[in-house]
Design an enzyme around this catalytic site. Structure first.
Site, PDB file in Angstrom:
ATOM      1  N   HIS A  41      62.720  24.126 -21.946  1.00  0.00           N
ATOM      2  CA  HIS A  41      63.417  24.146 -21.669  1.00  0.00           C
ATOM      3  C   HIS A  41      64.397  24.511 -22.599  1.00  0.00           C
ATOM      4  O   HIS A  41      64.496  23.892 -23.587  1.00  0.00           O
ATOM      5  CB  HIS A  41      64.353  22.670 -20.603  1.00  0.00           C
ATOM      6  CG  HIS A  41      64.687  23.336 -19.075  1.00  0.00           C
ATOM      7  ND1 HIS A  41      66.580  23.863 -20.087  1.00  0.00           N
ATOM      8  CD2 HIS A  41      65.434  23.650 -18.019  1.00  0.00           C
ATOM      9  CE1 HIS A  41      67.228  24.007 -19.039  1.00  0.00           C
ATOM     10  NE2 HIS A  41      66.306  23.877 -17.841  1.00  0.00           N
ATOM     11  N   ASP A  93      61.671  14.741 -24.044  1.00  0.00           N
ATOM     12  CA  ASP A  93      62.283  15.715 -22.610  1.00  0.00           C
ATOM     13  C   ASP A  93      61.390  15.630 -22.104  1.00  0.00           C
ATOM     14  O   ASP A  93      60.848  15.804 -21.588  1.00  0.00           O
ATOM     15  CB  ASP A  93      62.794  17.830 -22.492  1.00  0.00           C
ATOM     16  CG  ASP A  93      63.148  17.479 -21.475  1.00  0.00           C
ATOM     17  OD1 ASP A  93      63.647  17.226 -21.065  1.00  0.00           O
ATOM     18  OD2 ASP A  93      63.161  18.869 -21.507  1.00  0.00           O
ATOM     19  N   GLN A 130      61.066  16.380 -16.713  1.00  0.00           N
ATOM     20  CA  GLN A 130      60.202  15.985 -15.058  1.00  0.00           C
ATOM     21  C   GLN A 130      59.137  14.951 -15.255  1.00  0.00           C
ATOM     22  O   GLN A 130      58.081  15.302 -14.144  1.00  0.00           O
ATOM     23  CB  GLN A 130      59.837  17.924 -15.634  1.00  0.00           C
ATOM     24  CG  GLN A 130      60.585  18.671 -15.825  1.00  0.00           C
ATOM     25  CD  GLN A 130      61.547  19.206 -14.374  1.00  0.00           C
ATOM     26  OE1 GLN A 130      60.673  18.766 -13.134  1.00  0.00           O
ATOM     27  NE2 GLN A 130      62.270  19.633 -13.636  1.00  0.00           N
ATOM     28  N   LYS A 162      67.179  14.126 -10.800  1.00  0.00           N
ATOM     29  CA  LYS A 162      66.160  14.845 -10.629  1.00  0.00           C
ATOM     30  C   LYS A 162      65.300  13.476 -10.161  1.00  0.00           C
ATOM     31  O   LYS A 162      63.852  13.871  -9.879  1.00  0.00           O
ATOM     32  CB  LYS A 162      65.485  15.198 -12.294  1.00  0.00           C
ATOM     33  CG  LYS A 162      65.856  16.651 -12.859  1.00  0.00           C
ATOM     34  CD  LYS A 162      64.931  17.057 -13.831  1.00  0.00           C
ATOM     35  CE  LYS A 162      66.359  17.746 -13.843  1.00  0.00           C
ATOM     36  NZ  LYS A 162      65.651  19.370 -13.355  1.00  0.00           N
ATOM     37  N   CYS A 208      65.396  28.844 -16.548  1.00  0.00           N
ATOM     38  CA  CYS A 208      65.650  28.295 -17.990  1.00  0.00           C
ATOM     39  C   CYS A 208      64.814  28.330 -19.059  1.00  0.00           C
ATOM     40  O   CYS A 208      64.540  26.791 -19.466  1.00  0.00           O
ATOM     41  CB  CYS A 208      66.862  27.489 -18.069  1.00  0.00           C
ATOM     42  SG  CYS A 208      68.107  27.112 -17.189  1.00  0.00           S
TER      43      CYS A 208
END
Length: 406
Positions: free
Chosen positions: A121, A198, A201, A224, A361
């Site tokens: 991202h 990261d 997700q 999220k 993104c």
């Protein structure tokens, strides 16, 4: 798990959009919020609203207990060793930037290497670009396989004894690729590098154990994972955080201020300058309670079933191209011949179906895929196979419409 019962906990799903029952397939962008979180936020503002840490009155104590209680819930949820390792931020982007500024700029020099992947991202690319420019370090990329995965052989070749930082997404927001974080951490550490992950997700959808992964930093966002927007988490190993300097200065993060010098509070508060995100943290704590009650393993199994079913059903549509590996997290990114993704998403919206369209993104990844944009359907604990069937019908209608137009 009973998905129909779970859906009743999300008031927003009980509505029509453009005359059709809402089919929300955009949870990778942001998830919907259950009653338990909405009620907790309402309760805080109605009954406990106060600043934290500084006050000795009852409301201040309640707010502090809620805020620091949420920190402990986060610690337990990702199995951090201590609450000193849990820093509340505005989200994943802010968390990554804190590390890129505070750790990377202090520890990198000309000739050092930062290693990332093309599937990142933008929020896990741009901070490292800027860190490389500021320090003279070289930015390198682990190559992708044709299916959008990485191999450990390529990781071994890319990470060298000059590498000081490796930054990698746990789950790709476009491809659904699940990266082998634990193995990458071993390779990074063998070469004297630290690993930032990261987890935006992954954290909402699968069990995350930061000690088992052995990553040095891990980031994610509340919005999220059934929580409110504007709050996220930076996990960092305590020995690294202790050596890092704050990047935001002001109230709350100080120990003592003189006219010309100041000292910082201990972890984690030295990284939380200003009035903290109190309601957001408390809302995140409620979201974690909600997820834990259902069971993160149950959520993961449900989403794997939805992703496999979606791949099977979408492949029945002539002219569709699906991106990413067969083994994936709960999302499917695709294009339909002759229909721009934005037109596709607009047409689906007219049928009450919400999907994401654009570059997500991830422009370098779009370039690697040789497309300008894609459409994405992403799933969460409240989605059903019937909704995927509606997506397929919607795509067929959209294809028919644009075929007639052109």
């Amino acid at each position: 798990m009973d998905v129909n019962q779970i859906r009743k906990e999300f008031p927003i799903l009980d509505q029509e959009v453009n005359g059709h029952p809402l089919v929300y397939l955009d949870s990778a962008a942001t998830s919907q919020k259950p009653k338990a979180v909405l009620q907790k936020l309402d309760e805080y503002y109605r009954s406990h609203n106060s600043n934290v840490h500084r006050g000795v009155h009852t409301l201040g104590n309640r707010a502090t207990e809620g805020y620091e209680g949420a920190r402990e819930k986060v610690r337990n949820f990702i199995n951090a060793n201590s609450t000193k390792e849990i820093i509340f931020t505005r989200g994943t982007t802010t968390a990554i930037n804190k590390v890129a500024y505070s750790y990377a700029r202090a520890n990198l020099k000309k000739g050092d290497e930062i290693v990332i992947t093309p599937m990142e991202h933008h929020s896990n690319i741009i901070p490292w670009q800027q860190a490389a420019k500021a320090t003279g370090a070289d930015l390198k990329y682990i190559p992708l396989q044709p299916d959008g995965t990485i191999t450990l052989e390529d990781v071994e070749k890319t990470i060298t004894n000059k590498t000081k930082v490796v930054a990698m997404v746990h789950v790709s927001n476009v491809l659904g690729t699940i990266n082998p974080i634990k193995e990458v951490a071993t390779i990074a550490h063998k070469n004297g590098a630290i690993l930032l992950v990261d987890g935006a997700q992954s954290t909402p959808h699968m069990r995350v154990d930061v000690q088992e992964l052995d990553c040095d930093f891990f980031t994610f966002s509340a919005h999220k994972m059934c929580g409110p927007s504007g709050v996220g988490v930076l996990y960092g190993k305590q020995e690294l955080l202790e050596k890092m300097e704050p990047v935001e200065f002001g109230g709350e993060m100080i120990d003592f201020v003189d006219l010309y010098e100041s000292t910082w509070k201990e972890l984690p508060w030295k990284f939380e300058g200003g009035t903290p995100i109190i309601a957001g943290a408390i809302g995140l704590g409620a979201a974690i309670d909600f997820i834990e009650e259902i069971g993160i393993e149950n959520i993961e199994a449900h989403e794997k079933d939805l992703a496999a079913y979606a791949m099977q059903r979408l492949r029945t549509i002539e002219g569709i191209e699906i991106y990413g590996p067969e083994k994936r997290a709960g999302l499917v990114t695709f294009n339909l011949d002759g229909v721009h993704p934005h037109d596709l998403a607009t047409a689906l919206d007219q049928q009450g179906i919400a999907v994401r369209a654009g570059h997500h993104c991830a422009q370098p990844l779009m370039k690697w895929l040789k497309v300008s944009a894609t459409a994405r359907a992403s799933f969460y604990l409240y989605n059903t196979r019937e909704e995927i069937d509606k997506l397929v019908v919607g795509l067929e209608k959209t294809k028919e419409f644009f075929g007639d137009v052109f």
